[in-house]
Design a protein around this motif. Sequence first.
Motif, short mmCIF file in Angstrom:
data_model
loop_
_atom_site.label_atom_id
_atom_site.label_comp_id
_atom_site.label_asym_id
_atom_site.label_seq_id
_atom_site.Cartn_x
_atom_site.Cartn_y
_atom_site.Cartn_z
N THR A 1 -26.81 29.52 -5.23
CA THR A 1 -27.03 29.32 -3.79
C THR A 1 -27.27 30.67 -3.15
N VAL A 2 -28.20 30.72 -2.19
CA VAL A 2 -28.40 31.95 -1.42
C VAL A 2 -28.44 31.62 0.06
N ILE A 3 -27.91 32.54 0.86
CA ILE A 3 -27.97 32.44 2.31
C ILE A 3 -29.05 33.41 2.77
N GLN A 4 -30.16 32.86 3.26
CA GLN A 4 -31.28 33.65 3.75
C GLN A 4 -31.05 33.98 5.22
N VAL A 5 -31.05 35.28 5.53
CA VAL A 5 -30.61 35.75 6.84
C VAL A 5 -31.79 36.20 7.70
N GLY A 6 -31.81 35.72 8.93
CA GLY A 6 -32.84 36.12 9.89
C GLY A 6 -32.43 37.33 10.69
N CYS A 7 -33.41 38.17 11.03
CA CYS A 7 -33.14 39.40 11.78
C CYS A 7 -33.96 39.50 13.07
N ASP A 8 -34.95 38.63 13.23
CA ASP A 8 -35.78 38.62 14.43
C ASP A 8 -36.37 37.21 14.54
N LEU A 9 -37.20 36.96 15.53
CA LEU A 9 -37.72 35.61 15.72
C LEU A 9 -38.56 35.16 14.52
N MET B 1 -14.66 38.75 4.96
CA MET B 1 -15.27 40.05 4.65
C MET B 1 -16.16 39.88 3.43
N SER B 2 -17.45 40.19 3.61
CA SER B 2 -18.42 40.04 2.52
C SER B 2 -18.76 41.42 1.98
N PHE B 3 -18.58 41.60 0.68
CA PHE B 3 -18.79 42.90 0.06
C PHE B 3 -20.13 42.93 -0.68
N ALA B 4 -20.84 44.04 -0.53
CA ALA B 4 -22.17 44.21 -1.12
C ALA B 4 -22.13 45.27 -2.22
N GLY B 5 -23.30 45.62 -2.75
CA GLY B 5 -23.39 46.55 -3.86
C GLY B 5 -22.82 47.92 -3.59
N ASN B 6 -22.72 48.30 -2.30
CA ASN B 6 -22.20 49.64 -2.01
C ASN B 6 -20.71 49.77 -2.32
N VAL B 7 -20.02 48.65 -2.60
CA VAL B 7 -18.63 48.75 -3.03
C VAL B 7 -18.52 49.45 -4.39
N ALA C 1 -7.82 42.93 1.03
CA ALA C 1 -8.40 41.72 1.64
C ALA C 1 -7.89 40.48 0.90
N PRO C 2 -7.40 39.46 1.63
CA PRO C 2 -6.92 38.24 0.98
C PRO C 2 -8.03 37.54 0.20
N LEU C 3 -7.69 36.97 -0.93
CA LEU C 3 -8.67 36.35 -1.81
C LEU C 3 -9.44 35.24 -1.11
N ASP C 4 -8.80 34.54 -0.19
CA ASP C 4 -9.48 33.41 0.47
C ASP C 4 -10.37 33.84 1.62
N LEU C 5 -10.50 35.16 1.85
CA LEU C 5 -11.37 35.68 2.92
C LEU C 5 -12.47 36.59 2.37
N ILE C 6 -12.71 36.56 1.06
CA ILE C 6 -13.69 37.45 0.44
C ILE C 6 -14.96 36.70 0.07
N LEU C 7 -16.11 37.31 0.39
CA LEU C 7 -17.41 36.82 -0.05
C LEU C 7 -18.11 37.95 -0.81
N VAL C 8 -19.19 37.61 -1.52
CA VAL C 8 -20.01 38.62 -2.20
C VAL C 8 -21.46 38.43 -1.78
N ASP D 1 -24.95 34.00 -3.22
CA ASP D 1 -25.25 35.27 -2.56
C ASP D 1 -25.14 34.98 -1.06
N SER D 2 -24.11 35.50 -0.42
CA SER D 2 -23.83 35.11 0.97
C SER D 2 -24.73 35.79 2.00
N HIS D 3 -25.60 36.71 1.55
CA HIS D 3 -26.45 37.40 2.53
C HIS D 3 -27.60 38.08 1.79
N THR D 4 -28.79 37.54 1.97
CA THR D 4 -29.97 38.16 1.34
C THR D 4 -31.17 38.03 2.25
N HIS D 5 -32.21 38.83 1.95
CA HIS D 5 -33.45 38.84 2.72
C HIS D 5 -34.62 38.62 1.76
#
Length: 302
Positions: free
Chosen positions: A59-67, A220-226, A241-248, A33-37
Amino acid sequence: MASNNGPVSGERKNDTKDVPPPLPAPLAVPVADSHTHLDMQGGTVEDALAKAASVGVTTVIQVGCDLAGSRWAAETAAAHEAVWATVALHPNEAPRIVLGDPDGWSRQGAREPGGMPALDAALAEIDRLAALPQVRGVGETGLDYFRTGPEGMAAQEYSFRRHIDIAKRQGKALVIHDREAHEDVLRVLAEEGAPERVVFHCYSGDAAMAKVCAEAGYHMSFAGNVTFKNAQHLRDALAVAPLDLILVETDAPFLTPAPYRGRPNAPYLIPVTLRAMAEVKDIAEDALATAVAANTARVFGY
C-alpha cells in the motif's frame, strides 16, 4: 603519452547517483509506505507499485503538495487499489500563491501574486478534493521556516489553520510537514484543536518533542534520514516513540536511506528503513512491520 585507462578529468569513477538501488530482501509482513510522491519519480505508477509489492510494500499513500498534485493524487488513488491519496497545499506553496513565484520553483512556471483571494480559492478546491472517498488525508500541510522567509509566514500559518479545519470537517487524517518550526506547529495545533488523527510526516524533532507528540496522541512517521550518520536525534526520538504511534515512509524520491543516500528513492526501499528502525527499537523486524501496518491502516482508515 598519457594513459587512457583512468577517468577523464572531472569525471567520477563508478558514478551511481542516478542508478536506482537494488531490490532489498522482501518483508515477511506486508507494510505501507505512508508518504510518497509517485508524480515526482521516474517510471510508471504501475512499475513502482509492482516493485514495491514484490518486497512486501503493498500500500502507498500518494501525497499532494499543490492543486495539480492533489488532483493527480486523487485520480491515481481512484485508479489503483494499492494507492490512497492525501491532498493539500504544501507550506511553501501557500506563500507562492499569495506573493507569486517568479522563479517557477514549484514546477508550475512563473506565477503572479494572487493575494489572499487566490489562496482561499485554492483551499476551497482542497476542501472539495478532501471529500472524495479515495482521499484519506489532508496534507502535507504545516509550517516550513527553512525555505519560506518572514514575508511568507502569515500566509503559511493561515493555510495551516485552514487545512486543520478541513481535516476535522471531512474526518480525514492531518499530515504535517514541520521543518524548523516545531514550536509553532505544536502551538497552532493546540490553538485550533487537532483532528482525531495527526501524522508528523518525516518526523524531524528530537526525543523531547517525541514525548510531547506521544502525550497528544500524534503519530510520527520516520523516513530514510533516520539511517543517516548525522541523525542521532531522530534515532533517539524513534527509541522513545510508542510502538502504536510509529509509521514508516519514503518521502520518495527524496531521503533515500543509507547506504544508498543520494540515489533515487522509491516505495520499494521501505524495507531498508524499516529494518534500521527495528534495530533502533530493539524489536524483531516482523513485530515492527505488524505494528506499522496496523498503525497506517488505522490512521488513514483503509
